[in-house]
Design an enzyme around this catalytic site. Structure first.
Site, PDB file in Angstrom:
ATOM      1  N   ARG A   1      72.002   2.266 -18.790  1.00 24.37           N
ATOM      2  CA  ARG A   1      71.562   3.604 -18.410  1.00 24.37           C
ATOM      3  C   ARG A   1      70.933   3.524 -17.021  1.00 24.37           C
ATOM      4  O   ARG A   1      69.721   3.627 -16.871  1.00 24.37           O
ATOM      5  CB  ARG A   1      70.559   4.136 -19.419  1.00 24.37           C
ATOM      6  CG  ARG A   1      71.030   4.878 -20.677  1.00 24.37           C
ATOM      7  CD  ARG A   1      72.205   4.721 -21.122  1.00 24.37           C
ATOM      8  NE  ARG A   1      73.265   5.509 -21.563  1.00 24.37           N
ATOM      9  CZ  ARG A   1      73.290   6.484 -22.415  1.00 24.37           C
ATOM     10  NH1 ARG A   1      72.219   6.976 -22.913  1.00 24.37           N
ATOM     11  NH2 ARG A   1      74.430   7.023 -22.765  1.00 24.37           N
TER      12      ARG A   1
ATOM     13  N   GLN B   1      76.183   5.562 -13.912  1.00 22.62           N
ATOM     14  CA  GLN B   1      76.499   6.923 -14.367  1.00 22.62           C
ATOM     15  C   GLN B   1      77.966   7.291 -14.169  1.00 22.62           C
ATOM     16  O   GLN B   1      78.563   7.961 -15.008  1.00 22.62           O
ATOM     17  CB  GLN B   1      75.615   7.939 -13.640  1.00 22.62           C
ATOM     18  CG  GLN B   1      74.403   8.330 -14.450  1.00 22.62           C
ATOM     19  CD  GLN B   1      73.411   9.159 -13.690  1.00 22.62           C
ATOM     20  OE1 GLN B   1      73.572   9.411 -12.495  1.00 22.62           O
ATOM     21  NE2 GLN B   1      72.369   9.571 -14.356  1.00 22.62           N
TER      22      GLN B   1
ATOM     23  N   ASP C   1      80.020   6.050 -17.087  1.00 30.46           N
ATOM     24  CA  ASP C   1      79.422   6.155 -18.419  1.00 30.46           C
ATOM     25  C   ASP C   1      80.241   7.107 -19.306  1.00 30.46           C
ATOM     26  O   ASP C   1      80.064   8.325 -19.270  1.00 30.46           O
ATOM     27  CB  ASP C   1      77.972   6.635 -18.265  1.00 30.46           C
ATOM     28  CG  ASP C   1      77.223   6.664 -19.586  1.00 30.46           C
ATOM     29  OD1 ASP C   1      77.870   6.512 -20.643  1.00 30.46           O
ATOM     30  OD2 ASP C   1      75.999   6.849 -19.563  1.00 30.46           O
TER      31      ASP C   1
ATOM     32  N   SER D   1      78.284   9.468 -21.730  1.00 29.99           N
ATOM     33  CA  SER D   1      77.767  10.708 -21.150  1.00 29.99           C
ATOM     34  C   SER D   1      78.887  11.728 -20.967  1.00 29.99           C
ATOM     35  O   SER D   1      78.708  12.912 -21.255  1.00 29.99           O
ATOM     36  CB  SER D   1      77.109  10.439 -19.790  1.00 29.99           C
ATOM     37  OG  SER D   1      75.934   9.712 -19.979  1.00 29.99           O
TER      38      SER D   1
ATOM     39  N   TYR E   1      66.902   5.028 -24.316  1.00 29.87           N
ATOM     40  CA  TYR E   1      67.324   5.313 -25.687  1.00 29.87           C
ATOM     41  C   TYR E   1      66.122   5.670 -26.551  1.00 29.87           C
ATOM     42  O   TYR E   1      64.995   5.281 -26.255  1.00 29.87           O
ATOM     43  CB  TYR E   1      68.014   4.088 -26.299  1.00 29.87           C
ATOM     44  CG  TYR E   1      69.297   3.736 -25.616  1.00 29.87           C
ATOM     45  CD1 TYR E   1      70.421   4.529 -25.779  1.00 29.87           C
ATOM     46  CD2 TYR E   1      69.385   2.625 -24.797  1.00 29.87           C
ATOM     47  CE1 TYR E   1      71.604   4.222 -25.138  1.00 29.87           C
ATOM     48  CE2 TYR E   1      70.567   2.296 -24.147  1.00 29.87           C
ATOM     49  CZ  TYR E   1      71.673   3.103 -24.330  1.00 29.87           C
ATOM     50  OH  TYR E   1      72.842   2.797 -23.699  1.00 29.87           O
TER      51      TYR E   1
HETATM   52  P1  NAD Z   1      71.727   9.413 -27.555  1.00 29.76           P
HETATM   53  O1  NAD Z   1      73.140   9.868 -27.728  1.00 29.76           O
HETATM   54  O2  NAD Z   1      71.409   7.982 -27.707  1.00 29.76           O
HETATM   55  O3  NAD Z   1      70.806  10.250 -28.570  1.00 29.76           O
HETATM   56  C1  NAD Z   1      70.785  11.662 -28.526  1.00 29.76           C
HETATM   57  C2  NAD Z   1      69.372  12.180 -28.485  1.00 29.76           C
HETATM   58  O4  NAD Z   1      68.814  12.071 -29.799  1.00 29.76           O
HETATM   59  C3  NAD Z   1      68.417  11.425 -27.576  1.00 29.76           C
HETATM   60  O5  NAD Z   1      67.831  12.316 -26.650  1.00 29.76           O
HETATM   61  C4  NAD Z   1      67.393  10.832 -28.534  1.00 29.76           C
HETATM   62  O6  NAD Z   1      66.099  10.753 -27.967  1.00 29.76           O
HETATM   63  C5  NAD Z   1      67.437  11.826 -29.679  1.00 29.76           C
HETATM   64  N1  NAD Z   1      66.886  11.326 -30.947  1.00 29.76           N
HETATM   65  C6  NAD Z   1      66.996  10.094 -31.519  1.00 29.76           C
HETATM   66  N2  NAD Z   1      66.316  10.036 -32.676  1.00 29.76           N
HETATM   67  C7  NAD Z   1      65.766  11.263 -32.877  1.00 29.76           C
HETATM   68  C8  NAD Z   1      64.970  11.855 -33.888  1.00 29.76           C
HETATM   69  N3  NAD Z   1      64.571  11.152 -34.958  1.00 29.76           N
HETATM   70  N4  NAD Z   1      64.618  13.132 -33.757  1.00 29.76           N
HETATM   71  C9  NAD Z   1      65.003  13.845 -32.677  1.00 29.76           C
HETATM   72  N5  NAD Z   1      65.748  13.361 -31.673  1.00 29.76           N
HETATM   73  C10 NAD Z   1      66.132  12.087 -31.773  1.00 29.76           C
HETATM   74  O7  NAD Z   1      71.128   9.934 -26.173  1.00 29.76           O
HETATM   75  P2  NAD Z   1      71.832  10.091 -24.758  1.00 29.76           P
HETATM   76  O8  NAD Z   1      72.547  11.376 -24.680  1.00 29.76           O
HETATM   77  O9  NAD Z   1      72.589   8.879 -24.484  1.00 29.76           O
HETATM   78  O10 NAD Z   1      70.575  10.203 -23.775  1.00 29.76           O
HETATM   79  C11 NAD Z   1      69.407   9.434 -23.921  1.00 29.76           C
HETATM   80  C12 NAD Z   1      68.663   9.383 -22.576  1.00 29.76           C
HETATM   81  O11 NAD Z   1      69.354   8.547 -21.659  1.00 29.76           O
HETATM   82  C13 NAD Z   1      68.510  10.721 -21.882  1.00 29.76           C
HETATM   83  O12 NAD Z   1      67.272  10.741 -21.232  1.00 29.76           O
HETATM   84  C14 NAD Z   1      69.597  10.721 -20.865  1.00 29.76           C
HETATM   85  O13 NAD Z   1      69.333  11.585 -19.765  1.00 29.76           O
HETATM   86  C15 NAD Z   1      69.577   9.276 -20.457  1.00 29.76           C
HETATM   87  N6  NAD Z   1      70.868   8.850 -19.906  1.00 29.76           N
HETATM   88  C16 NAD Z   1      70.869   8.174 -18.730  1.00 29.76           C
HETATM   89  C17 NAD Z   1      72.085   7.756 -18.195  1.00 29.76           C
HETATM   90  C18 NAD Z   1      72.137   7.002 -16.902  1.00 29.76           C
HETATM   91  O14 NAD Z   1      71.154   6.974 -16.205  1.00 29.76           O
HETATM   92  N7  NAD Z   1      73.267   6.351 -16.585  1.00 29.76           N
HETATM   93  C19 NAD Z   1      73.268   8.011 -18.870  1.00 29.76           C
HETATM   94  C20 NAD Z   1      73.218   8.704 -20.082  1.00 29.76           C
HETATM   95  C21 NAD Z   1      71.992   9.113 -20.595  1.00 29.76           C
END
Ligand code: NAD
Length: 375
Positions: A121, A126, A129, A132, A227
């Site tokens: 991440r 990005q 990814d 995403s 995560y």
């Molecule tokens: P994910 O698919 O792993 O999970 C989805 C969401 O579910 C997350 O926001 C997580 O916090 C939430 N979640 C987990 N357990 C939970 C619970 N018990 N109750 C409520 N919510 C819960 O998440 P994602 O879409 O991959 O994104 C996670 C983070 O990573 C975000 O901040 C996103 O912006 C960031 N991200 C960064 C990059 C990058 O920089 N390359 C790429 C993708 C995501």
């Protein structure tokens, strides 16, 4: 050096690379780009669209044998891998943290496998990814799926026949998919609330015009690389009560909460479903890892207590054209890292290359996968 693009398994409508990415691949220095006959047909790209960009059509066995780099979203089975030679490279989204057989098959075949869903991440990662990209498509489609099943409107209507209230939408998990679901639900005119255990999500939710549902005292481990982390039992109980109250008032719930490589957290119990409005809709994008709703059945639409529950973790596959375009761009951006001056260059000091490599010379390279496998 030849790059081969393989057709997906039955039921998958996306393709790993679309015609608009072929010219970018040519520029990377491949001598030839071959596509399996009919590779993009289910995503509405015919072979001619690829050949017009300079690709050649070939049979699967020929590609497996001759292409040094192969691309396919889903992993190849053992029979196909047996037709390949040691050292060939295969790039895709293999879901290795939950599915080990494909990894073991690749290790045995001595091929080099890169699973782009293991990308770190980081800002640099990005562009490649795939999680995403697919979460963006899935979050959007989840809301449209809910709208199609909902027996009421999403927006408020003020008509001569009276005023109709807007739908109340609750989004569980505000990562990439959840944020896209918020944006889509807002565009459709509904009233949106969202919930996440990560405190950082609050600002993002609010910036999209939705209300953040807050449970005090969440563990927000910033060292977990973006995560979510496991929460305490006491926190989970308070969270369950608040979500129950919000769910009972909602017309639509979009479930996106996940913890990579683990079972999805149960956020909606069967008692909550029983207390929900008749005609309400739950779209559970976490279905393949157990679902956020206790009554979700993966790959099915069910109607317990008058509530429609859609268990679908592959909603991106139902927008196959644009989902494929995005996947293809991610693949090109990854190939830019491993193709230096028209030659393959696997630089293991590059954190993205090391993190995404599930198999190389019979060994797992990704530290995250090694930990998950107990290697
Ligand atoms: P994910 O698919 O792993 O999970 C989805 C969401 O579910 C997350 O926001 C997580 O916090 C939430 N979640 C987990 N357990 C939970 C619970 N018990 N109750 C409520 N919510 C819960 O998440 P994602 O879409 O991959 O994104 C996670 C983070 O990573 C975000 O901040 C996103 O912006 C960031 N991200 C960064 C990059 C990058 O920089 N390359 C790429 C993708 C995501």
């Amino acid at each position: 050096m030849t790059l081969g693009i393989l057709k997906e398994q039955d039921g998958e409508h996306r393709v790993a690379v679309t015609p608009d990415s072929i010219s970018a691949l040519n520029k990377l220095g491949f001598d030839a780009i071959t596509i399996e006959r009919g590779v993009g047909s289910t995503a509405f790209f015919d072979d001619e669209a690829y050949t017009a960009q300079g690709a050649k059509v070939a049979d699967k066995d020929e590609i497996l044998k001759n292409a040094q780099v192969l691309v396919r979203i889903h992993p190849l089975d053992a029979a196909d891998l047996a037709k390949m030679k040691a050292g060939q490279i295969i790039i895709g989204q293999f879901n290795p943290l939950s599915e080990r057989t494909p990894v073991e098959n690749m290790l045995k075949a001595q091929v080099t496998g890169f699973s782009l869903d293991l990308a770190p991440r980081s800002t640099r990662a990005q562009a490649l990814d795939v999680l995403s990209s697919m979460a963006t498509v899935g979050g959007y489609k989840a809301v449209l799926t809910a709208a199609a099943h909902l027996p009421t409107f999403f927006p408020m209507f003020m008509t001569a026949a009276g005023t109709i209230k807007p739908a109340k939408v609750l989004i569980l998990g505000a990562g990439v998919a959840g944020l896209q679901a918020i944006a889509t639900a807002k565009r459709l005119g509904s009233v949106v609330e969202a919930f996440d255990v990560r405190a950082a999500a609050k600002e993002e939710v609010m910036s999209l015009g939705a209300k953040f549902v807050e449970v005090e005292g969440a563990v927000d481990d910033k060292s977990a690389g973006g995560y979510a982390v496991e929460q305490s039992e006491e926190f989970k109980q308070r969270q369950a009560q608040l979500i129950h109250d919000k769910a009972v008032a909602a017309d639509v719930i979009i479930c996106t909460a996940q913890i990579p490589g683990r079972k999805a957290p149960i956020l909606i119990r069967k008692e909550t479903v029983a207390a929900m409005k008749s005609g309400a809709v739950i779209v559970d994008m976490a279905a393949s890892s157990g679902g956020n709703c206790e009554l979700t059945e993966n790959g099915k639409i069910t109607y317990p207590h008058g509530v429609t529950i859609v268990g679908d973790s592959n909603l991106a596959g139902s927008v196959p054209k644009d989902a494929s375009v995005m996947f293809g761009k991610n693949v090109v951006n990854f190939l830019k890292l491993i193709m230096i001056k028209n030659e393959l260059n696997l630089n293991w000091d590059d954190d993205i290359i090391a993190a995404t490599c599930v198999a190389h010379e019979g060994k797992v390279v990704s530290e995250r996968l090694k930990t998950a496998m107990g290697v």
